[in-house]
Design a protein around this motif. Structure first.
Motif, short mmCIF file in Angstrom:
data_model
loop_
_atom_site.label_atom_id
_atom_site.label_comp_id
_atom_site.label_asym_id
_atom_site.label_seq_id
_atom_site.Cartn_x
_atom_site.Cartn_y
_atom_site.Cartn_z
N ASP A 497 36.58 26.68 33.39
CA ASP A 497 37.87 26.25 33.92
C ASP A 497 38.34 27.12 35.08
OD1 ASP A 497 38.60 24.22 31.73
OD2 ASP A 497 38.19 26.03 30.57
N VAL A 498 37.93 28.39 35.08
CA VAL A 498 38.46 29.36 36.05
C VAL A 498 37.32 30.19 36.59
CG1 VAL A 498 40.04 31.29 36.41
CG2 VAL A 498 40.65 29.48 34.78
N LEU A 499 37.34 30.43 37.90
CA LEU A 499 36.41 31.37 38.54
C LEU A 499 37.18 32.64 38.90
CD1 LEU A 499 34.25 29.34 41.11
CD2 LEU A 499 33.61 30.13 38.84
N LYS A 500 36.65 33.79 38.55
CA LYS A 500 37.23 35.07 38.96
C LYS A 500 36.27 35.73 39.94
CE LYS A 500 39.77 37.46 36.23
NZ LYS A 500 40.26 38.40 35.17
N ILE A 501 36.76 35.98 41.15
CA ILE A 501 35.94 36.55 42.21
C ILE A 501 36.42 37.97 42.49
CG2 ILE A 501 35.13 36.30 44.58
CD1 ILE A 501 35.78 33.34 44.40
N ASP A 502 35.50 38.92 42.48
CA ASP A 502 35.84 40.32 42.71
C ASP A 502 35.89 40.58 44.21
OD1 ASP A 502 36.17 43.06 42.72
OD2 ASP A 502 34.76 43.39 41.08
N LEU A 503 37.02 41.10 44.69
CA LEU A 503 37.16 41.39 46.12
C LEU A 503 36.28 42.54 46.57
CD1 LEU A 503 40.98 40.91 46.82
CD2 LEU A 503 39.09 39.39 47.33
N ASN A 527 37.83 24.41 44.54
CA ASN A 527 38.91 23.43 44.64
C ASN A 527 38.37 22.01 44.52
OD1 ASN A 527 40.89 25.39 44.95
ND2 ASN A 527 40.68 25.43 47.19
N GLU A 528 37.20 21.76 45.12
CA GLU A 528 36.58 20.44 45.02
C GLU A 528 36.23 20.12 43.56
OE1 GLU A 528 35.91 18.00 47.20
OE2 GLU A 528 37.02 19.06 48.77
N LEU A 529 35.81 21.14 42.83
CA LEU A 529 35.43 20.97 41.42
C LEU A 529 36.64 21.06 40.49
CD1 LEU A 529 32.17 23.14 41.38
CD2 LEU A 529 32.33 20.63 41.43
N ARG A 530 37.83 21.23 41.07
CA ARG A 530 39.08 21.34 40.31
C ARG A 530 39.04 22.54 39.36
NH1 ARG A 530 40.58 14.98 38.94
NH2 ARG A 530 40.56 14.26 41.12
N LEU A 531 38.56 23.65 39.89
CA LEU A 531 38.55 24.90 39.15
C LEU A 531 39.58 25.84 39.77
CD1 LEU A 531 34.69 25.54 38.84
CD2 LEU A 531 36.20 24.44 37.16
N GLN A 532 40.29 26.58 38.94
CA GLN A 532 41.16 27.63 39.45
C GLN A 532 40.33 28.80 39.94
OE1 GLN A 532 44.06 28.95 36.64
NE2 GLN A 532 45.59 27.46 37.30
N VAL A 533 40.83 29.51 40.94
CA VAL A 533 40.16 30.71 41.45
C VAL A 533 41.16 31.86 41.37
CG1 VAL A 533 39.03 31.84 43.39
CG2 VAL A 533 38.67 29.40 42.99
N ILE A 534 40.73 32.95 40.72
CA ILE A 534 41.55 34.17 40.66
C ILE A 534 40.77 35.28 41.35
CG2 ILE A 534 42.65 35.87 39.15
CD1 ILE A 534 42.83 33.73 37.00
N ALA A 535 41.39 35.90 42.33
CA ALA A 535 40.76 37.01 43.04
C ALA A 535 41.12 38.31 42.33
CB ALA A 535 41.21 37.05 44.49
N GLU A 536 40.10 39.04 41.88
CA GLU A 536 40.31 40.34 41.21
C GLU A 536 40.23 41.47 42.22
OE1 GLU A 536 38.69 40.68 36.89
OE2 GLU A 536 37.11 39.74 38.08
N GLY A 537 40.96 42.53 41.95
CA GLY A 537 40.88 43.72 42.79
C GLY A 537 41.76 43.65 44.03
N ALA A 538 42.79 42.82 44.01
CA ALA A 538 43.70 42.72 45.14
C ALA A 538 44.60 43.95 45.18
CB ALA A 538 44.52 41.44 45.04
N GLU A 539 44.51 44.70 46.27
CA GLU A 539 45.24 45.97 46.33
C GLU A 539 46.18 46.10 47.54
OE1 GLU A 539 42.34 49.05 46.22
OE2 GLU A 539 41.68 48.61 44.17
N THR A 540 45.95 45.35 48.59
CA THR A 540 46.73 45.53 49.82
C THR A 540 47.35 44.22 50.28
OG1 THR A 540 44.85 45.08 51.29
CG2 THR A 540 45.11 47.36 50.52
N GLU A 541 48.37 44.36 51.12
CA GLU A 541 49.04 43.19 51.71
C GLU A 541 48.06 42.41 52.57
OE1 GLU A 541 51.86 40.44 52.45
OE2 GLU A 541 52.17 42.19 51.16
N GLU A 542 47.18 43.13 53.26
CA GLU A 542 46.18 42.48 54.11
C GLU A 542 45.27 41.57 53.29
OE1 GLU A 542 42.58 43.69 57.23
OE2 GLU A 542 43.64 45.23 56.07
N GLN A 543 44.85 42.04 52.12
CA GLN A 543 43.99 41.23 51.26
C GLN A 543 44.73 40.00 50.75
OE1 GLN A 543 42.93 44.20 48.38
NE2 GLN A 543 41.00 44.71 49.39
N ILE A 544 45.99 40.18 50.40
CA ILE A 544 46.78 39.04 49.91
C ILE A 544 46.90 37.98 50.99
CG2 ILE A 544 49.05 38.32 49.08
CD1 ILE A 544 47.38 39.88 47.06
#
Length: 584
Positions: A497-503, A527-544
């Motif tokens: 259901d969810v993909l977690k991608i490490d930054l 998104n095409e597969l209707r999966l949520q994506v959560i980005a792990e390791g977000a630390e800076t405003e630039e990354q956001i």
């Protein structure tokens, strides 16, 4: 051997020497008494009754040895016999002397000695029987030796790995111990060789490709062989051991050969071969413990692409002691609840709303202080205790959500880690369902994070378990997506259901633009597969901002909050009511 036969007068004067080995103890014309030191025994020996035989054990004058002597009287003459053998192999020679003596007696043709001739024939027959028995014993010995040789060949066969012809692990342990004992003045090293991700070779390219790689690795090791003082073993699927003299040029040669193998092996994946070295300083250690230390050295550089060799040192020893402390105290720590569940928020990037949390375990050790998960999680995964610890975390996560539900009437979902070892427990779905139901929750409230590497390692075991959990209603999150070798297979086969991608993927300096394009592609594909994506390791405003621009809706990391104890997370949660949080 001693053998002496003579015809003597009544007083012991030698009339004829029939046979003497060695030559001429007492010559003709001399007295037999001069050879011995016991006069009384000689008197008794040389004065038998007519027709009788006397015998005695006599000591040779001025020598530290005794012989057997016998005499038979007929009229005025004596037949004197003396013999002694040191081992049974001399029996046949003594028999030949007796036979030759009887030939001489026939030539003498004197009536008084006919009876003695028959006595000698008796002895001769006995010696013949001895020789026959000896021949049978020799034949039996030959058969036993043949059996020993055949058994040795069988043992040699069993001691060898059939693929590489190197020694097996147990044979290596035995022979290495013997070699150290036989060479006390020689310094030796134990080498442990490990092919990283070897299972990938078998899974992706077939067992034949894996077998060929193992034989090539064995050839690399054999290139440093020194006659008489080197041993090599295949100790496991992709693990090898070697015993070599310390201080040789072998390492330079081995490094060169393995480097060539890594760079030129015909597979579309990069090989990584790690070697750990233990210099044998304490010979009181068992060979298996020495090998364990070499393995620890090899493990210490896994993941470092620029390191191939590592030597066992004090830092590795301290790590080993730490691991032993962890093992010794893990059960009591779980019973005392020294393990604590921390929570880290998951946030919607566009508006900052809380949409969930991840439960992470921490260990407040009474003696060691706060122990890092990086220290105890690998140990527990190796010894199987991880299942007990994971159940503790799952239960606590369900209790936390149950408390939120009863106190607030609403709650956010919490995700928990399901390790590779947990999958092998057939009761896993039932255990999770029971925890959920006991706290008044639905399966969808508990998100299960499974690493992609777990799928890559054993997809056939993992797939039916995940399908069952999905049928029960659990939300499946794929953690560390993109770090494995079969990411597209993961997306096509697993009901996630969810993909977690490490930054961390973007922090590598090489090919930064290409990495950004790849991440953008993965997000669009999800998104095409209707999966949520959560980005792990977000630390800076630039990354956001980069994630927002790529179309990633959710993030987790220090930018939004570190993992925190339950009370601190409760304060964090109070800043936005649960009703305002976006509940998945």
């Amino acid at each position: 051997m001693i053998g002496y036969f003579a015809l003597c007068g009544a007083q012991g004067n030698v009339n004829k020497v029939i046979r003497s080995v060695p030559m001429c103890f007492v010559n003709e014309g001399e007295n037999i008494r001069q050879l011995f030191s016991e006069d009384e025994n000689m008197d008794a020996l040389l004065n038998p009754a007519d027709g009788q035989v006397t015998s005695a054990r006599l000591r040779i004058r001025e020598e530290d040895r005794s012989v057997w002597a016998a005499a038979k009287k007929r009229g005025t003459q004596l037949l004197f016999i003396m013999w002694d053998i040191e081992d049974i192999s001399e029996v046949s020679e003594l028999m030949r002397l007796y036979i030759s003596m009887t030939d001489d007696l026939e030539l003498v043709q004197q009536e008084p000695y006919e009876a003695s001739y028959y006595e000698i024939q008796k002895v001769n027959n006995q010696l013949i029987n001895y020789q026959r028995a000896l021949t049978k014993a020799n034949e039996r010995l030959k058969m036993l030796l043949k059996e020993v040789r055949e058994a040795k060949s069988t043992i040699e066969l069993l001691e060898r790995d059939p693929l590489t012809n190197l020694y097996t692990q147990n044979a290596f342990f035995d022979r290495a111990a013997a070699m150290l004992k036989e060479n006390p003045e020689t310094d030796f090293d134990i080498i442990a060789v490990d092919i990283e991700r070897f299972k990938m070779v078998n899974d992706a390219f077939g067992n034949a490709a894996g077998d060929k790689l193992l034989t090539e690795m064995a050839i690399c090791l054999l290139s440093i062989r020194e006659d008489g003082k080197t041993l090599f073993a295949r100790a496991g699927a992709d693990k090898f051991y070697a015993l070599i003299p310390h201080g040789t040029s072998a390492y330079e040669m081995l490094d060169r050969h393995i480097g060539f193998l890594e760079e030129n092996y015909p597979l579309p994946m990069r090989l990584q071969i790690k070697l750990g070295i233990y210099r044998i300083e304490d010979r009181s250690l068992s060979i298996p413990r020495m090998c364990d230390r070499a393995v620890l050295a090899a493990d210490s550089i896994k993941g470092f692409f620029d390191k191939r060799f590592a030597c066992y040192d004090d830092s590795i020893r301290k790590k080993m002691i730490m691991e032993q402390n962890i093992i010794d105290t893990m059960r009591e720590a779980l019973e005392r609840e020294d393990f604590q569940v921390y929570l880290q928020p998951k946030v919607e990037i566009g508006n900052g709303r809380l949409m969930g949390a991840e439960a992470l375990v921490r260990w407040q050790h009474p003696q060691l202080g706060m122990v890092s998960p990086g220290d105890f999680i690998p140990v527990f995964e190796k010894n199987g205790f991880i299942y007990a610890l994971d159940q503790f975390v799952w239960r606590k996560a369900c209790e936390i959500m149950g408390r939120w539900k009863s106190e607030k009437g609403a709650f956010i979902p919490v995700s928990v880690n399901v390790s590779r070892a947990d999958i092998y427990h057939v009761d896993l779905p039932g255990v999770l369902m029971k925890m959920v139901e006991e706290n008044g929750l639905e399966p969808g409230n508990l998100h299960l994070e499974i690493t992609e590497s777990a799928y890559v390692s054993d997809s056939r075991q993992l797939l039916p378990v995940i399908e069952r959990l999905k049928e029960l209603g659990f939300i499946i999150e794929m953690d560390d997506f993109g770090n494995g070798y079969s990411s597209l297979n993961t997306l096509s086969e697993l009901p996630i259901d969810v993909l977690k991608i490490d930054l961390e993927f973007l922090r590598m300096r090489k090919n930064v633009m290409r990495r950004k394009q790849i991440m953008r592609f993965v997000i669009n594909l999800a998104n095409e597969l209707r999966l949520q994506v959560i980005a792990e390791g977000a630390e800076t405003e630039e990354q956001i901002e980069l994630l927002r621009e790529m179309g990633c809706e959710y993030a987790q990391g220090y930018y939004y909050g570190r993992p925190m104890p339950q009370d601190d997370f409760q304060d964090y949660l109070s800043k936005q009511t649960i009703s305002e949080a976006k509940v998945l």
